[in-house]
Structure formats: C-alpha cells, structure tokens
Design an enzyme around this catalytic site. Structure first.
Site, PDB file in Angstrom:
ATOM      1  N   GLN A 133      47.022  50.448  39.709  1.00  8.97           N
ATOM      2  CA  GLN A 133      45.656  50.220  39.217  1.00  8.97           C
ATOM      3  C   GLN A 133      45.690  49.901  37.722  1.00  8.97           C
ATOM      4  O   GLN A 133      46.327  50.616  36.939  1.00  8.97           O
ATOM      5  CB  GLN A 133      44.778  51.459  39.469  1.00  8.97           C
ATOM      6  CG  GLN A 133      43.314  51.191  39.107  1.00  8.97           C
ATOM      7  CD  GLN A 133      42.374  52.340  39.471  1.00  8.97           C
ATOM      8  OE1 GLN A 133      42.814  53.404  39.927  1.00  8.97           O
ATOM      9  NE2 GLN A 133      41.090  52.129  39.262  1.00  8.97           N
ATOM     10  N   HIS A 192      37.618  49.220  42.759  1.00  7.54           N
ATOM     11  CA  HIS A 192      37.473  47.880  43.332  1.00  7.54           C
ATOM     12  C   HIS A 192      38.313  47.774  44.594  1.00  7.54           C
ATOM     13  O   HIS A 192      39.397  48.345  44.696  1.00  7.54           O
ATOM     14  CB  HIS A 192      37.869  46.790  42.332  1.00  7.54           C
ATOM     15  CG  HIS A 192      39.180  47.028  41.651  1.00  7.54           C
ATOM     16  ND1 HIS A 192      39.317  47.921  40.611  1.00  7.54           N
ATOM     17  CD2 HIS A 192      40.408  46.506  41.862  1.00  7.54           C
ATOM     18  CE1 HIS A 192      40.580  47.931  40.202  1.00  7.54           C
ATOM     19  NE2 HIS A 192      41.266  47.085  40.959  1.00  7.54           N
ATOM     20  N   ILE A 193      37.767  47.024  45.538  1.00 10.76           N
ATOM     21  CA  ILE A 193      38.492  46.701  46.772  1.00 10.76           C
ATOM     22  C   ILE A 193      38.977  45.268  46.644  1.00 10.76           C
ATOM     23  O   ILE A 193      38.172  44.354  46.420  1.00 10.76           O
ATOM     24  CB  ILE A 193      37.574  46.818  47.998  1.00 10.76           C
ATOM     25  CG1 ILE A 193      36.975  48.221  48.112  1.00 10.76           C
ATOM     26  CG2 ILE A 193      38.344  46.457  49.274  1.00 10.76           C
ATOM     27  CD1 ILE A 193      35.925  48.349  49.215  1.00 10.76           C
ATOM     28  N   VAL A 220      42.584  48.327  36.225  1.00 11.22           N
ATOM     29  CA  VAL A 220      41.197  48.375  35.759  1.00 11.22           C
ATOM     30  C   VAL A 220      40.554  49.611  36.377  1.00 11.22           C
ATOM     31  O   VAL A 220      40.516  49.740  37.619  1.00 11.22           O
ATOM     32  CB  VAL A 220      40.411  47.101  36.156  1.00 11.22           C
ATOM     33  CG1 VAL A 220      38.970  47.202  35.683  1.00 11.22           C
ATOM     34  CG2 VAL A 220      41.078  45.847  35.570  1.00 11.22           C
TER      35      VAL A 220
HETATM   36  P1  5GP Z   1      44.131  46.598  39.991  1.00 13.07           P
HETATM   37  O1  5GP Z   1      45.502  46.233  39.485  1.00 13.07           O
HETATM   38  O2  5GP Z   1      43.420  47.535  39.028  1.00 13.07           O
HETATM   39  O3  5GP Z   1      44.110  47.090  41.397  1.00 13.07           O
HETATM   40  O4  5GP Z   1      43.329  45.252  40.039  1.00 13.07           O
HETATM   41  C1  5GP Z   1      42.685  44.714  38.939  1.00 13.07           C
HETATM   42  C2  5GP Z   1      42.489  43.262  39.239  1.00 13.07           C
HETATM   43  O5  5GP Z   1      41.560  42.735  38.311  1.00 13.07           O
HETATM   44  C3  5GP Z   1      43.764  42.417  39.089  1.00 13.07           C
HETATM   45  O6  5GP Z   1      44.061  41.798  40.334  1.00 13.07           O
HETATM   46  C4  5GP Z   1      43.430  41.419  38.004  1.00 13.07           C
HETATM   47  O7  5GP Z   1      43.975  40.145  38.229  1.00 13.07           O
HETATM   48  C5  5GP Z   1      41.913  41.424  38.009  1.00 13.07           C
HETATM   49  N1  5GP Z   1      41.311  41.123  36.730  1.00 13.07           N
HETATM   50  C6  5GP Z   1      41.678  41.637  35.525  1.00 13.07           C
HETATM   51  N2  5GP Z   1      40.893  41.149  34.558  1.00 13.07           N
HETATM   52  C7  5GP Z   1      40.020  40.295  35.154  1.00 13.07           C
HETATM   53  C8  5GP Z   1      38.947  39.488  34.660  1.00 13.07           C
HETATM   54  O8  5GP Z   1      38.629  39.453  33.475  1.00 13.07           O
HETATM   55  N3  5GP Z   1      38.266  38.750  35.586  1.00 13.07           N
HETATM   56  C9  5GP Z   1      38.583  38.771  36.927  1.00 13.07           C
HETATM   57  N4  5GP Z   1      37.855  38.006  37.715  1.00 13.07           N
HETATM   58  N5  5GP Z   1      39.569  39.536  37.414  1.00 13.07           N
HETATM   59  C10 5GP Z   1      40.287  40.286  36.541  1.00 13.07           C
END
Ligand code: 5GP
Length: 113
Positions: free
Chosen positions: A93, A99-100, A95
C-alpha cells in the site's frame, strides 16, 4: 477529514480520469496501469486502510465491492477481473486512503507478486 492524494482527487484539486461517482464513492483510472483496465474505487469517507475500518463501515465496504463489480461490467470486463486491496506498507500500500484496484484485460496469474 484527513487529506490524502485521493482526497485531492475527490475534491478536484488534482485531475483524474473519473469513470464513476456517487455520494459514497469515486472510481478513476490508475495513473500507472498494471493491466489494460486498472481502476481504483475509493470511498469518499477517509479510511486509511481496510484494517482501520470499523463495524459502522460494514455497509460502505459491501457497497464498494458491489460498485467495483458493476464498474468492471460497465467497462466491458464483467466476466474476468480481479479486485485487490493492499493493506499496509509491507503489502504494497502506497496511498493511505482505502482503495480497491480493479484489474482486467490480460491473463492474471496466481499467486500475485
Ligand atoms: P496502492 O499501492 O496503495 O495499493 O495503490 C495506489 C495506486 O494509486 C497505485 O496503483 C498508483 O499507481 C495510484 N496512484 C498514485 N498516485 C496517483 C495519482 O495521482 N492519480 C491516479 N489516478 N492514481 C495514482
């Protein structure tokens, strides 16, 4: 509400390719897609990660899953898609706003990396 990158997308402070929105959730294309279809479905309520969700969030969590399935179908991938939730830094993770991930459009192998 705690500010995250995704809060800024909800508030239109940074742009995103939004594919669905209602009172409870927002869905937009991932900026770094890992499959031909890669959409993130987020609650408008800030929950940092699934392990922070509480009993009161039960309906919202079910709602997000239902919406994820509907969005995959609307995008033309109703029969083969994967939903992923990374929980915590060591699980990938990055962010900290729940989120899904909806992933579809290529062969998805198992186990995931
Ligand atoms: P995680 O790694 O937390 O599960 O997923 C976070 C996701 O957010 C990643 O797949 C990354 O590419 C996406 N992401 C990060 N920053 C942004 C952004 O500014 N805009 C969009 N649309 N996606 C983002």
């Amino acid at each position: 509400m705690e500010e995250t990158l995704f809060t800024k997308i909800i508030n239109r402070e940074i742009p995103a390719d939004i594919v669905y929105e209602d009172d409870l959730c927002l869905a937009f294309k991932d900026i770094n897609p890992q499959a031909p279809l890669h959409i993130l479905v987020i609650p408008k309520k800030h929950i940092a990660k699934i392990s922070d969700a509480e009993k009161d969030d039960q309906d919202l969590l079910g709602y997000l899953l239902l919406k994820a399935g509907m969005i995959a179908k609307d995008q033309g991938y109703g029969e083969a898609f994967r939903l992923v939730i990374n929980n915590g830094e060591n699980a990938g993770q990055t962010v900290f706003h729940l989120h899904i991930h909806i992933l579809a459009g290529r062969n998805l192998t198992w186990p995931p990396g």
